[in-house]
Design a protein around this motif. Structure first.
Motif, short mmCIF file in Angstrom:
data_model
loop_
_atom_site.label_atom_id
_atom_site.label_comp_id
_atom_site.label_asym_id
_atom_site.label_seq_id
_atom_site.Cartn_x
_atom_site.Cartn_y
_atom_site.Cartn_z
N LEU B 23 41.71 45.38 50.24
CA LEU B 23 41.56 46.26 49.09
C LEU B 23 41.87 45.49 47.81
O LEU B 23 41.13 45.57 46.81
N GLU B 26 39.03 43.19 47.00
CA GLU B 26 37.84 43.90 46.54
C GLU B 26 37.98 44.29 45.08
O GLU B 26 37.07 44.10 44.27
N ARG B 28 40.08 42.98 42.89
CA ARG B 28 40.17 41.79 42.03
C ARG B 28 38.76 41.26 41.73
O ARG B 28 38.45 40.90 40.60
N PHE B 29 37.93 41.27 42.74
CA PHE B 29 36.55 40.81 42.57
C PHE B 29 35.85 41.63 41.49
O PHE B 29 35.22 41.10 40.59
N HIS B 30 36.03 42.94 41.56
CA HIS B 30 35.40 43.81 40.58
C HIS B 30 35.87 43.46 39.18
O HIS B 30 35.07 43.28 38.26
N ASP B 32 37.24 40.76 38.07
CA ASP B 32 36.77 39.43 37.64
C ASP B 32 35.32 39.48 37.19
O ASP B 32 34.94 38.91 36.17
N MET B 33 34.49 40.18 37.92
CA MET B 33 33.07 40.27 37.56
C MET B 33 32.91 40.97 36.22
O MET B 33 32.11 40.57 35.38
N GLN B 34 33.69 42.03 36.03
CA GLN B 34 33.61 42.79 34.79
C GLN B 34 34.07 41.92 33.61
O GLN B 34 33.43 41.88 32.56
N ARG B 36 34.01 38.73 33.48
CA ARG B 36 32.99 37.70 33.27
C ARG B 36 31.87 38.26 32.39
O ARG B 36 31.39 37.60 31.49
N LYS B 37 31.52 39.51 32.66
CA LYS B 37 30.44 40.14 31.88
C LYS B 37 30.86 40.24 30.41
O LYS B 37 30.08 39.93 29.51
N ARG B 55 38.16 49.51 31.33
CA ARG B 55 37.01 50.22 31.89
C ARG B 55 37.32 50.73 33.31
O ARG B 55 36.74 51.71 33.76
N PHE B 56 38.20 49.99 33.97
CA PHE B 56 38.45 50.32 35.37
C PHE B 56 39.35 51.54 35.53
O PHE B 56 39.17 52.37 36.43
N MET B 62 44.17 54.04 41.65
CA MET B 62 42.96 53.95 42.47
C MET B 62 43.32 53.46 43.89
O MET B 62 42.79 53.94 44.88
N GLU B 65 44.63 56.23 45.80
CA GLU B 65 43.57 57.14 46.26
C GLU B 65 42.82 56.56 47.46
O GLU B 65 42.47 57.28 48.39
N CYS B 66 42.59 55.25 47.41
CA CYS B 66 41.92 54.61 48.54
C CYS B 66 42.76 54.74 49.80
O CYS B 66 42.25 54.97 50.89
#
Lengths: 110, 884
Positions: B23, B26, B28-30, B32-34, B36-37, B55-56, B62, B65-66
């Motif tokens: 988790l 997953e 952290r990946f999100h 990082d991608m955001q 990067r954008k 934004r997250f 979260m 909740e997961c």
């Protein structure tokens, strides 16, 4: 005036996720980007709330998660639609269509 | 929710760490991608990261909740609760140990009892398909269960409508080599029918019971082989003399098999040997009665109901031509799956004991509930704060219940040890306390715990955890947040009342148990003091076979230690006498007269004085003349205020149930008899029956058929008994079935009352002890709770005595109420007991016993109140008021 950003109705997020995954497996970030892109930024997915939804769908057996390599070469969790998920998508699309028609009618008449 | 859901839940539970890491990765990946954008859109590096997180939304929320989606939060919380509870116990080890010990005692007793119940009633016998085995017979119009004769058994075997196979069984009770031997005479198919094979040699075979009296063989049980024949490896081929007939041991049955009944057997012999081994001790009319019990295996396609119908039809057809008393009124099909069938009557017999044991557990639980309540009250502040911080009430209750379960489980483990110990010790205690000659009667089926015992233990532990944990948990979490935050905890909660109710219930239960104990003790006392009316000292009782009777009599008479020998159709203390309607000439009405046949020596041997008239002469006895000696009470009943000697009385003929003759129960052939003497009243039945209401003695010679011999010996009766036994098994081997001294018979009769008194005393004292500690706890709590109030009273001039009085009054109020309730319950219980036992030794309303029980409980309550009341008396107003 900028078009207002719509809060997602409870349950619609599931429908959007399923629809987004119809074409190909994707990771979470890509799903949120796609939804935003296609809806032309009208639908703002609260990015965080995407994940509980994804995990819930996984537990329901509609999507399946697998670790894969992202376009940038990093390990990412990819989600893909299962057969049950496809059936569920068809069912929910139908529901949605009925709902919007019904609401549309009410609005027209009122 | 399908199996995928459960698969994922299980994965989350088992690989908790890995799922968490995934988790993290997953999310952290999100992010990082955001980020990067955002960087690509021109933000600087820290700004991009901030943007992405914005934004997250709240990352931790979260994640929570997961985790909720995974549905294993309860497991994580349970882990927390367990750790928290264990930490708590480490801080208060005395509390934890007291609770565990208290519950363990209650659980241990109940588990021991259940283990016995399981072994006898629930555990299937280790034979082929035990659940298809049924004993079959029918009830006759005379109200007895029919027993089959050999001919009837053959008839049934040849055309039985319900069983695929049947065996016939007959009991045999004898002595050999200085040991008591219990056996079954069985049809040769017995062992193959049950699927039991031999450990040594062979089992009985169908050929063994093919031709009457042709196969003098026997099979020993494994236990008998080991304990009574020294595990002799060359046992096969050896001969054992049973009732004067040498039987060859052909094998030893496999270990663990001891027959179908609740008393483990020593041997089996072919049923066709019965005419030799079981020369019926039939008395007077030579009427061979049925003795065979039939056990059959239901046909595979046969339901119990259909079998019942078919057998009912068979039994009616079969008995149609017989006298009315012997006609069938309905079949009896008794399951042989377990040692004792699981029937309502069995459960009813078991219920009072079970109830007493369960009550002890309930008292223990009430005690612990009280302790838990006190503990929860002292944790009010903590609980209030947690409620204020947003913990839900359910969450707190679950946490408190977790504590209870954590206390109950080790208590179950300790309780298991206690039950094992009890199971180990009780038989030994019995063997050590029972009269020596009867120790061989004590036979138990093996009492080892199995899965059922384990499940029972677990269920009982969890039930008691609920019992002692739930109420305190509900009570303690009732405080509301507002009060808790102000530091007020005890205003609207009424823990005092609840604790009082618990204590009253405890006192009531222990009063109930103690009154029952007192009844038991008094019965024991009464039995011990009962004047039997005859002399047991110096008399040896010998039961023997008729065929060998002349030889035995000769052998006994030749022994110098025997002063004289008498015979009786039934020895006093060995069972209730048969009755026959008798009436005096001048009165038409009849009364049931208990009767027995005795030789003239009977009265002097047992030291029963003939008060009026005279004893029979030897010539009268030899001729079995229609004369009688009657007991005092019989004389009073038939000829009130008159001299009975010289009177005669009528003896009515009544149809006799078949088999009555066997026990010397057949009434005399004559219809009137002349009274020649009056003997003192004696206890002729069981000791619990007390002194007879009537007894009629008819003369018979000392060598009468079916009679039991009574030998008056010189010196110590027990030593004489051993000498007699040795001498007789030397000169007439296998003739003696039983040999006891009368003292021993008396002791054996008193024994159940002694055992009852011990067991009920133990249970009663345990209950009282638990109750006292409960009462003490409540009163101590009361003093602590009301310290301020008592302090003010003392400051205003109340004396120390008054302060102590507050506590004592409270104690007496609780104890008085509890004892009252307990006494009422005991009234019902003792009525029930008296109606079940039907013995004059138990009064249904024994006021002395009630008074004893009530007094003990009240006195004990006063003792429990003493220490807290002293503490109340010593309260210093100054220190108390400065406090807070």
């Amino acid at each position: 005036m900028k078009p207002s950003r719509l809060d997602l109705l409870q349950g619609t997020l599931d429908l959007l996720i399923l629809r987004t995954l119809q074409a190909e497996p994707m990771h979470g970030w890509a799903i949120s980007e796609r939804i935003q892109q296609i809806s032309r930024d009208v639908l703002q997915v609260n990015q965080g709330s995407l994940y509980p939804a994804l995990h819930r769908l996984e537990h329901q057996g509609w999507i399946q998660a697998e670790w894969g390599i992202s376009e940038l070469g990093r390990r990412a969790r990819f989600y893909q639609l299962t057969a049950a998920g496809r059936r569920q998508l068809a069912f929910e699309k139908e529901n949605w269509a009925q709902l919007t028609t019904a609401i549309g009618r009410v609005l027209d008449l009122a | 929710m399908g199996w995928i859901d459960w698969k994922l839940r299980l994965r989350a539970l088992v690989f908790r760490e890995r799922v968490e890491n995934e988790l993290d990765e997953e999310l952290r990946f999100h992010l990082d991608m955001q980020a990067r954008k955002h960087r690509q859109e021109g933000e600087d590096s820290p700004g991009a990261g901030r943007q992405a997180r914005l934004r997250f939304g709240a990352v931790e929320r979260m994640k929570e909740e997961c985790r909720d989606v995974r549905g294993v939060r309860w497991a994580e919380m349970l882990g927390q609760d367990v750790r928290y509870a264990l930490r708590g116990f480490r801080h208060t080890p005395v509390f934890a140990l007291t609770v565990i010990a208290t519950i363990a005692l209650g659980l241990g007793l109940n588990t021991a009892l259940f283990t016995a119940f399981d072994a006898y009633v629930l555990r299937p016998l280790a034979v082929n398909d035990p659940y298809s085995l049924y004993q079959f017979t029918w009830n006759t119009r005379a109200g007895q269960e029919h027993q089959f004769t050999a001919r009837e058994f053959e008839e049934f075997r040849n055309d039985n409508p319900a069983f695929s196979a049947v065996v016939g069984l007959d009991g045999l009770f004898t002595r050999a080599g200085g040991h008591m031997l219990l056996g079954n005479l069985a049809t040769g198919n017995y062992f193959s029918f049950l699927g039991v094979n031999a450990a040594l040699g062979r089992t009985l075979l169908p050929a063994d019971s093919a031709i009457p009296e042709s196969s003098p063989v026997m099979v020993l049980s494994y236990t008998a082989w080991k304990e009574k024949f020294g595990a002799d490896p060359a046992i096969v081929g050896r001969k054992v003399v049973i009732r004067g007939h040498p039987l060859e041991v052909v094998g030893v049955a496999r270990p663990g098999f001891t027959g179908l009944s609740e008393i483990p057997l020593d041997f089996w012999a072919p049923i066709t040997m019965a005419p030799l081994l079981k020369v019926s001790g039939s008395f007077l009319p030579p009427q061979p009665a049925g003795r065979i019990v039939i056990v059959g295996r239901l046909k595979p396609d046969m339901s119990l109901r259909r079998a019942e119908a078919a057998l009912a039809a068979w039994s009616q057809r079969h008995t149609a031509g017989l006298p009315e008393a012997e006609q069938s009124t309905g079949v009896v099909l008794r399951s042989e799956a377990t040692t004792v069938p699981l029937e309502p009557e069995v459960l009813a017999a078991f219920a009072p004991v079970l109830l007493a044991f369960v009550l002890v557990l309930v008292i223990a639980c009430a005690n612990v509930a009280n302790m838990m309540l006190a503990r929860a009250m002292s944790r009010q502040r903590e609980i209030g704060v947690r409620l204020a911080l947003g913990a839900t009430r359910v969450r707190l209750i679950v946490q408190l219940l977790t504590e209870s379960v954590l206390l109950a489980l080790p208590a179950a483990a300790v309780g298991f040890g206690i039950s094992e110990l009890a199971i180990e010790l009780c038989p030994r205690l019995m063997l050590a306390t029972i009269p020596a000659g009867y120790s061989e009667f004590i036979r138990f089926v093996p009492l080892h715990p199995d899965l059922r015992v384990f499940l029972f233990m677990l269920a009982a532990a969890l039930a008691s955890a609920l019992l002692f944990g739930l109420v305190p948990a509900l009570q303690a979490t009732r405080s509301n947040v507002m009060q808790a935050s102000r530091g007020e905890f005890l205003t609207d909660v009424r823990p005092g009342r609840l604790r009082n109710i618990l204590v009253v219930a405890q006192v009531a239960l222990s009063a109930l148990l103690l009154i029952c104990t007192a009844i038991g003790l008094r019965a024991n006392n009464q039995v011990r003091r009962l004047d039997l009316g005859f002399e047991t000292r110096g008399v040896v009782e010998i039961e023997l076979q008729d065929t060998l009777r002349p030889r035995v009599l000769r052998a006994i008479r030749s022994l110098p230690l025997v002063a004289s020998v008498a015979a009786a159709s039934k020895v006093p203390l060995m069972g209730t006498l048969p009755t026959v309607p008798v009436g005096a000439a001048h009165r038409p009405e009849r009364m049931p007269g208990r009767f027995m046949y005795v030789s003239p020596e009977f009265f002097p041997v047992l030291g029963i004085p003939v008060l009026r008239g005279r004893n029979f002469s030897s010539a009268e006895a030899a001729a079995a003349l229609p004369l009688a000696v009657v007991s005092e009470s019989a004389a009073r009943l038939l000829w009130p205020g008159r001299d009975p000697v010289g009177q005669s009385f009528q003896i009515d003929r009544v149809p006799q149930a078949p088999g009555a003759a066997r026990y010397g129960a057949a009434p005399p052939a004559y219809t009137s008899a002349l009274v020649i003497g009056v003997a003192r009243d004696v206890v002729s039945g069981y000791i619990g029956d007390a002194v007879d209401r009537s007894c009629f003695y008819f003369p018979q010679p000392v060598d009468m058929a079916g009679g039991t011999l009574l030998a008056r010996v010189e010196g110590n009766a027990e030593a004489a008994r051993r000498k007699l036994d040795a001498a007789l098994s030397e000169s007439v081997p296998g003739a003696v079935d039983q040999i006891h001294s009368m003292d021993e018979i008396h002791a054996a009769q008193v024994y159940p009352y002694r055992a009852l008194a011990w067991v009920s005393s133990a249970i009663g004292s345990l209950a009282l002890l638990l109750t006292l500690s409960g009462l003490y706890g409540v009163l101590s709590f009361l003093v602590t709770q009301r310290t301020k109030e008592i302090g003010i009273r003392v400051a205003l001039g109340a004396s120390a005595g008054r302060a102590a009085g507050i506590v004592l009054r409270q104690s007496l109020k609780l104890a008085g109420l509890g004892t009252g309730l307990g006494a009422v319950a005991a009234l019902g219980a003792s009525r029930l007991l008296a109606s079940q036992l039907e013995s004059p030794m138990f009064d249904s309303v024994d006021f002395v016993a009630f008074a004893m029980g009530v007094l003990v409980v009240l006195a004990a309550s006063a003792c429990a109140a003493y220490v807290p009341s002293r503490r109340a008396a010593r309260i210093e107003p100054l220190t108390t008021l400065r406090h807070d």
